[in-house]
Scaffold this active site. Sequence first.
Site, short mmCIF file in Angstrom:
data_model
loop_
_atom_site.label_atom_id
_atom_site.label_comp_id
_atom_site.label_asym_id
_atom_site.label_seq_id
_atom_site.Cartn_x
_atom_site.Cartn_y
_atom_site.Cartn_z
N GLU A 113 0.89 -1.17 0.00
CA GLU A 113 0.00 0.00 0.00
C GLU A 113 0.92 1.21 0.00
O GLU A 113 1.56 1.51 1.00
CB GLU A 113 -0.89 0.00 1.26
CG GLU A 113 -1.78 -1.21 1.40
CD GLU A 113 -2.93 -1.21 0.41
OE1 GLU A 113 -3.27 -0.15 -0.13
OE2 GLU A 113 -3.48 -2.31 0.16
N CYS B 67 -1.84 9.30 2.45
CA CYS B 67 -1.61 8.72 1.12
C CYS B 67 -2.69 9.13 0.13
O CYS B 67 -2.40 9.41 -1.03
CB CYS B 67 -1.53 7.20 1.22
SG CYS B 67 -2.96 6.45 2.01
P1 NAD Z 1 8.62 4.78 4.61
O1 NAD Z 1 8.57 3.99 3.36
O2 NAD Z 1 9.76 5.70 4.83
O3 NAD Z 1 8.59 3.82 5.90
C1 NAD Z 1 7.57 2.87 6.09
C2 NAD Z 1 8.08 1.74 6.98
O4 NAD Z 1 9.12 1.03 6.28
C3 NAD Z 1 8.70 2.20 8.30
O5 NAD Z 1 8.34 1.28 9.31
C4 NAD Z 1 10.19 2.14 8.02
O6 NAD Z 1 10.99 2.00 9.17
C5 NAD Z 1 10.25 0.90 7.15
N1 NAD Z 1 11.46 0.77 6.30
C6 NAD Z 1 12.20 1.76 5.78
N2 NAD Z 1 13.22 1.25 5.04
C7 NAD Z 1 13.11 -0.10 5.12
C8 NAD Z 1 13.84 -1.18 4.57
N3 NAD Z 1 14.92 -0.99 3.80
N4 NAD Z 1 13.45 -2.44 4.85
C9 NAD Z 1 12.35 -2.67 5.62
N5 NAD Z 1 11.61 -1.68 6.18
C10 NAD Z 1 11.98 -0.40 5.92
O7 NAD Z 1 7.23 5.59 4.67
P2 NAD Z 1 6.76 6.66 5.74
O8 NAD Z 1 7.50 7.94 5.56
O9 NAD Z 1 6.75 6.04 7.10
O10 NAD Z 1 5.23 6.86 5.26
C11 NAD Z 1 4.86 7.73 4.26
C12 NAD Z 1 4.58 7.01 2.97
O11 NAD Z 1 3.63 5.98 3.19
C13 NAD Z 1 3.96 7.92 1.92
O12 NAD Z 1 4.49 7.66 0.67
C14 NAD Z 1 2.49 7.53 1.98
O13 NAD Z 1 1.76 7.84 0.81
C15 NAD Z 1 2.58 6.08 2.24
N6 NAD Z 1 1.32 5.58 2.79
C16 NAD Z 1 0.52 4.78 2.02
C17 NAD Z 1 -0.70 4.35 2.52
C18 NAD Z 1 -1.63 3.46 1.72
O14 NAD Z 1 -2.48 2.81 2.32
N7 NAD Z 1 -1.51 3.41 0.40
C19 NAD Z 1 -1.10 4.73 3.81
C20 NAD Z 1 -0.25 5.55 4.55
C21 NAD Z 1 0.97 5.96 4.04
#
Ligand code: NAD
Length: 490
Positions: A252, A286
Site C-alpha cells: 500500500e 496517502c
Molecule cells: P517509509 O517507506 O519511509 O517507511 C515505512 C516503513 O518502512 C517504516 O516502518 C520504516 O521504518 C520501514 N522501512 C524503511 N526502510 C526499510 C527497509 N529498507 N526495509 C524494511 N523496512 C523499511 O514511509 P513513511 O514515511 O513512514 O510513510 C509515508 C509514505 O507511506 C507515503 O508515501 C504515503 O503515501 C505512504 N502511505 C501509504 C498508505 C496506503 O495505504 N496506500 C497509507 C499511509 C501511508
Amino acid sequence: MSHDPLRERVGLLLDGEERFSSAVEEVRNPGRPQEVVGTFAVGDPAHIDAAVRQAAAVQKGWGGSDPADRAAALRRAAERIEEHAERLAVLASRESGSLIALCRWEATAAAQAFRNAADHLSAVSGYAEHGDAAIGDRVLVHRRPFGVVACIVPWNAPMILSANKLAAALATGNAVVMKPSPLAPLAASRLAQIVATCLPAGLVSVVGGGADVGEALLDHDLVRKVSFTGGGATARVIMARAARTLTPVHFELGGNDPALVLEDADLEAAARGIAAAAFRRGGQVCFAVKRVYVHQAVAAEFEDLLVAHLDGMRVGDALDETVTMGPLISRRQCEDIRAVAARARAVGREVVACGVPVGELADGHFHLPTVVLGAHHEDEVVGIEQFGPILPIVRSSSEAEMIRLANDSEYGLCSSIWSQDDERALAIAGRIEVGVTFVNRHEFSPQGSKWIPFGGVKQSGIGWENSPAGLGEFLQYHSIDSRSSAAASA
Ligand code: NAD
C-alpha cells in the site's frame, strides 16, 4: 527515580509479553520537539529470529483452528481496543502530530477493522467442491494461510494501518511479526499488545526499529509474505530483497490524488471538501488531494473559495480541540515542503500561505496550509507526492483534458470528481486509472471501510486492504484433485 506518567515506555512484544531491550530510542512530539512522548525498545536480528520462529510454531494451531473461534477472538480484540481508545488516541496524537479528533476516529476505526475482518471471514473460509462423482473425480479447493506474515507500517496513521494488516492476516489464520515506524511506534505497539492479549502467546510479535530491523525481518526464511505500507522508494528496496526468496509482497504505497472540479460543480462544496481532504494531517495522507484540475470557466471563483477555507484553518498543537491542522512529522518534512514552494515560486507560480497560527509554534515542525495558483501540469509540485500542506491548482480547458492529465501520473491511488451532474460524474469516474474514485467527496477515509477494497494501481500499490478482497491477500489456494480408488483400479 519515579517513572514520568507522561512518558510512555514501550518494549518489544515477544512470546506474548512486553520485553525491554538495552537499545532504546526516544519519540518526540513534532509540535514541541523538546517534549519526549516516550521511548521504545529497538530490536536486533536475534529478536526477529525468536519472534518469527515462535510465530511459525504457534501459527500451525491457529491456522487450523475453527474460523468461528478466530472471529470471536477478533471481536474480543475490537472490544479491548475500544476500552483503551482514548489512551491510544492521545498517545498517537502526541507522537504523530495528528489532530486528537482524527486519532479518536482512528482508534475507533482500528477496532472496527477487527470486527469487519471477523464479519468477512465466512466469505473466504471453507472449501469449494467440484468434479464428477459418476466417474470418481472429486476436486476440493481450500484457501489457507501463508504462515508468518511480516507487517511493516508507516508513521502517519499508525493505528488504523497496523489494525488493517493485523485483522486481515490473523483472521485468515496467519501469524504476524510487525515492525512499526520509529517515527511513531508507541500507539501501534500498544494496539498490537492489546490485540495479543486475545490471542495465543507469540501469534503476534512487535519488534521496533528502523530499516535494518525491517531488513532482518524480510530476510528471515520462515517469513512467507510481506505486507508493507509506506513510500515507493522503500517498496523498491523491499521488493528487491523479497525477490531473493520470491516471497510475495502486498504493498500500500503513495499517491498523487487528482481532484477534478468541473464547470457545473457546487464550488462551495468542492472548496470545502478539497480543503479538508488536501490538508487532513497536514497533507501527510496517502489519499490526500495532491493536485486540483479546475475548469477555467469557474477557476477564479473556486480558488477564492478555497483560499477563504484555508484562511480559516487554525494551525497549532494537535491536542488543542480548536486547532484544525497540526504539525508535520519532522523538521526535514517542513524543509522539503518549503523547498518545493520556493521552486514553484522560482518558476513564476503564485504561492499563497493561508491559515492562522495558534499559540507558540516557535520550535515545532509547523507549515501553514499553502496553495500554488497558476500551476502547470508539468510542474514539479504537481507531479510529486508532496506529502505536506501544499496544493497546486491547475486550470484546465475541458473535461477531456482533465481526464487525460489526471491519468498522466505514475501513481494511481484515489481521485475525486466534483460535479452536480451525477451521471456525468460517474461516467468520468469510470475513466480514471486509480483504486478508488470519490464523487463529490474526498475527505471521507476509505481506510477501515468494510466494503471498499482500498489500494492503488500503477505505482501506488500491489493488492488491497478492507473488504473480502483484503482478507484474500493473506490466503493462498490449495486444491486436492482426487480420483476414487475404485475409478483408479477400473
Ligand atoms: P517509509 O517507506 O519511509 O517507511 C515505512 C516503513 O518502512 C517504516 O516502518 C520504516 O521504518 C520501514 N522501512 C524503511 N526502510 C526499510 C527497509 N529498507 N526495509 C524494511 N523496512 C523499511 O514511509 P513513511 O514515511 O513512514 O510513510 C509515508 C509514505 O507511506 C507515503 O508515501 C504515503 O503515501 C505512504 N502511505 C501509504 C498508505 C496506503 O495505504 N496506500 C497509507 C499511509 C501511508
